[in-house]
Structures are given as C-alpha cells and as structure tokens.
Design a protein around this motif. Structure first.
Motif, short mmCIF file in Angstrom:
data_model
loop_
_atom_site.label_atom_id
_atom_site.label_comp_id
_atom_site.label_asym_id
_atom_site.label_seq_id
_atom_site.Cartn_x
_atom_site.Cartn_y
_atom_site.Cartn_z
N GLY A 123 0.81 -1.21 0.00
CA GLY A 123 0.00 0.00 0.00
C GLY A 123 0.84 1.26 0.00
O GLY A 123 0.52 2.24 -0.70
N HIS A 183 0.96 4.17 -2.94
CA HIS A 183 0.78 5.60 -2.69
C HIS A 183 1.95 6.39 -3.27
O HIS A 183 1.75 7.43 -3.91
N PHE A 223 -3.49 5.35 -6.16
CA PHE A 223 -4.20 5.56 -4.89
C PHE A 223 -5.26 4.50 -4.61
O PHE A 223 -5.50 4.16 -3.46
N ASN A 224 -5.88 3.95 -5.65
CA ASN A 224 -6.88 2.91 -5.42
C ASN A 224 -6.25 1.64 -4.84
O ASN A 224 -6.80 1.02 -3.94
N ILE A 278 -5.37 2.28 -1.19
CA ILE A 278 -6.55 2.16 -0.34
C ILE A 278 -6.87 0.68 -0.09
O ILE A 278 -7.11 0.26 1.05
N LYS A 309 -6.39 -0.26 3.88
CA LYS A 309 -7.61 -0.23 4.68
C LYS A 309 -7.78 -1.45 5.59
O LYS A 309 -8.07 -1.30 6.79
N TYR A 317 -3.08 6.71 4.14
CA TYR A 317 -4.35 6.13 3.69
C TYR A 317 -5.37 7.23 3.42
O TYR A 317 -6.06 7.23 2.38
N GLN A 318 -5.48 8.18 4.34
CA GLN A 318 -6.45 9.27 4.17
C GLN A 318 -6.10 10.13 2.95
O GLN A 318 -6.99 10.58 2.22
N ALA A 365 -4.57 9.03 0.27
CA ALA A 365 -4.94 8.23 -0.89
C ALA A 365 -6.45 8.32 -1.15
O ALA A 365 -6.89 8.46 -2.31
N LEU A 366 -7.25 8.27 -0.09
CA LEU A 366 -8.70 8.42 -0.24
C LEU A 366 -9.06 9.75 -0.88
O LEU A 366 -9.85 9.82 -1.83
N GLN A 418 -10.58 10.23 -4.67
CA GLN A 418 -11.87 10.87 -4.86
C GLN A 418 -11.76 12.09 -5.78
O GLN A 418 -12.62 12.33 -6.63
#
Length: 416
Positions: free
Chosen positions: A358, A362, A367-368, A371, A375, A398-399, A401-402, A406
């Motif tokens: 992960g 990143h 990013f998907n 995540i 997660k 992680y945040q 990447a979210l 988005q």
C-alpha cells in the motif's frame, strides 16, 4: 565477583571492567553516544567477562543492521563459552540476548521478565524488555515491566522516564507528563523523559509548550547517540509542522535530523523518511532529498530487522524512483516472512507486507491500490511497532490516498 552500580553481582575480578560496565549502564540508559566505547573498554579489561560480552551483543543488535548483527554474534560466542561460571542473573541475560539474536523475541521477553522479577534493580533488562514490547506494539506490557520495578528504584531518574513513556503509550497522559517532568526535575540530563513529555504535549495539541519544552533541553542531547538526538529533534520538527512552518521543518531536517544523522543507521533513516513524507503530505516540494537519502538504503533490502522500518524504506525507494530496489525488497519481505518462526510470521504476512504494498502504491500515485492494501490492515498496524506519533503516518497516507482518489474520480467524471 564485584557488584556494579546497580548493586548487582558481576562475574569479574577486574575493578577496571566494573568501572567500564558502570559507565555503559549509565550511557545506555541515557542513550549516550559513548556506550559502545564503554562496554568495549570493559571487555578489554576482562576479556572473559560474559556479561560484558552480552551487553556488547545487545548494543549491536539494537543497531538493527546486518553488520552489527555479525558483531553481536562474535560477542555472544564468548559469552556462551563462559556461561557456566557466572551468576544466575548473568546466565538469564546471556540467554535473553541469544534469543534476540535468533529472532526468538517471545523467548527473550520471557527471560527479561524473569530477570526483572528476580532482580528488579536490573534496569538494562527493563530497558531491553521495553524495546521488544515497543516493536511488538504491546503498550500495556511496555508499561508494566517498568512500573513493577519502580518501588525498588525510587532514586533512579532514568526509570521515571521509562515509566513516563509507558504511561503515554497507554494514553495515561496526565500521569505520563507528571512522571516525565519529575524525572527531568531529578536530573535534566534525561533525554528519554524529555521525549515522553514531548509525546504528551503533541497528543494534546500543546504545540507552543512542546517547542518550549524540547528546545529548553536540546543542549543536553549533544552527548546522545544519533538515534535519540535526531529523534528528539524530529519531535520538535513535528511541532513546527503543526504550526505550518514548513520552511523551519526543512531547516531542522537539513541541520539536526538528516544533517546530524548517522547516514547508515536504520533508525536515523526511518526518522528522516517519515519527516519527508509528512512534508509531502502537506504539499511541500522536498527537492532531491528522497534521492539523497535513498542512496543509503540498498543494504536494507534484505535485512528485515523490523517491519516498522521496512515500511519506511520501501516507500522512500519508491519515491526516489528505484523500482528495481522496490521490487527486490517486496519479494525479499515475502521470502523472509516464510522463513521465520510463527510468533513473528503472522504479523509480517498479514500486516507488514500488505501495508508495504500500500505504501509503494501511494508513492507511485496508484491511490486505489493504496486504499485496497492499507484499509484492511489499519486496525492492526500497532503490531508492526513504533509509537502512536510514528504510526499515525500510515493512517495519514491512507487518508491522503482516499482524498486524491476521490479528487481524480471527480475530475474524471466532470471531464467525461
């Protein structure tokens, strides 16, 4: 047989060896840069002193790199050769360090617990027990091993700092701050106590107090080893980062953190990596610093000393564009995980390796995938070790990447 400064018997007839062992005990508890010199002086004074060789082995094992591990092995061979004639405490300690060298961390911990139950004045054993609990993410037992010996060591300011850190890790913040301040009042040359209070102030968002506290004691860190010197300055950098003063943070990185690092030291490397990543998460261009730092990371690819460290190394390599190194390291992590004892294997396979994938994703802007990999393991990341302040970085990645996934989705949708 002579007693050391802790009042514990050491199998040696050499006053010079005991004097050097006493210096080592003090320097080890202080995280002093001359701890290695002291214990080697003890061995020179008495080459057959098993405890001195075990202390030296422990020192080298704590460096968490392959060359130092080899140095530790030579000292453990001498300690084992002389084990029959030493005290029960010394035998237990030699066995604990041997278990550490063999990566039997559960065995090492059990031995340190036995030592501290029988010999509560042995603060070196307490310190090493805390070390292992820290990198297993076992904050409760990290606190307990120090707390249980406190009644027998009420005069020792170093132990107050050790208890303070355990309290902070267990979220007992008021007690941790009081204990850390008490340790410092007893002796201002207590960098681990400074560090414990720094954690409290950071957790509570008391940024200005944190800067004032740490900078007031920075002069006492000049004789610290590079790990704690750079780490305490790293905490100061986090305060300035919270203020939004990223230029100050870059200056601290260049002067005190990477600037004063032992460039081949794993722990110094990890601190520098984590600070660069935090800066980038705030949109700061760190220039060529990833490339400069990563040039020192090739020896880390196959070491796998601690999963916490590997997550940092592989991210830095990816940011520096060292794709071949990254691929080698991910494969090596998987091979290593299958080769170690079950006590450690599960954490590597189920937490560390997915987290590493992960982190790499990143770093590469995927990013998907970041995540998807991060997660599921976030609730278990305490098992890779590190403090709350250090591990929060993985949640921030992680945040981030979210957020960026988005944002891309939104832009793509508008474009479409």
């Amino acid at each position: 047989m002579i007693k050391d400064s802790q009042g514990l018997a050491v199998t040696t007839d050499s006053p010079d060896a005991i004097a050097a062992i006493n210096r080592f005990i003090d320097r080890a508890l202080f995280y002093g840069k001359d701890a290695e010199i002291a214990i080697l002086q003890a061995i020179t004074a008495d080459p057959t002193c098993a405890l001195a060789h075990a202390y030296a082995a422990a020192y080298y094992l704590s460096q968490e790199n392959r060359i130092a591990w080899q140095q530790a092995e030579a000292h453990l061979q001498v300690a084992q050769k002389n084990i029959a004639k030493i005290t029960n405490r010394e035998q237990l300690y030699v066995q604990a360090i041997l278990a550490w060298a063999n990566k039997e961390i559960d065995v090492a911990i059990a031995l340190h617990e036995e030592i501290t139950n029988k010999f509560p004045r042995d603060l070196i054993s307490v310190q090493q027990g805390q070390y292992h609990y820290f990198y297993l993410g076992d904050k409760e037992r990290l606190l307990q091993i120090a707390q249980k010996v406190l009644p027998g060591n009420l005069e020792n300011h170093y132990l107050y700092g050790m208890v303070a850190f355990g309290l902070e890790q267990c979220h007992e913040l008021a007690a941790a701050e009081a204990m850390g301040r008490k340790a410092t009042a007893m002796n201002r040359y207590n960098p681990w106590a400074h560090h414990a209070v720094a954690h409290v102030l950071e957790t509570q968002g008391r940024v200005d107090e944190g800067i004032a506290w740490m900078e007031a004691f920075a002069d006492t860190w000049e004789n610290c080893n590079s790990m704690l010197y750079t780490h305490n300055w790293w905490h100061i950098a986090l305060y300035y980062l919270e203020r939004g003063d990223t230029e100050k943070v870059l200056t601290l990185y260049d002067t005190h953190i990477w600037g004063r690092a032992s460039k081949l030291s794993p722990k110094d490397q990890v601190g520098a990596i984590s600070l660069l990543l935090r800066l980038e998460l705030q949109g700061v261009n760190v220039g060529s610093r990833w490339q400069q730092l990563s040039s020192y990371l090739y020896p880390r690819i196959h070491e796998h000393a601690l999963p916490f460290q590997d997550l940092h190394y592989v991210y830095a390599m990816a940011k520096a564009g060292l794709t071949d190194w990254v691929n080698q390291m991910l494969l090596s992590m998987e091979q290593y995980a299958l080769s170690i004892n079950p006590f450690l294997r599960q954490g590597w396979l189920e937490v560390a390796i997915p987290a590493a994938k992960g982190m790499v994703a990143h770093a590469k802007g995927d990013f998907n995938t970041a995540i998807a990999q991060l997660k599921p393991v976030l609730p278990r990341l305490h098992s890779v070790g590190g403090s709350h302040a250090q591990r929060v970085l993985f949640k921030q990645v992680y945040q981030d990447a979210l957020l960026l996934a988005q944002k891309r989705s939104w832009i793509y949708g508008i474009t479409a």
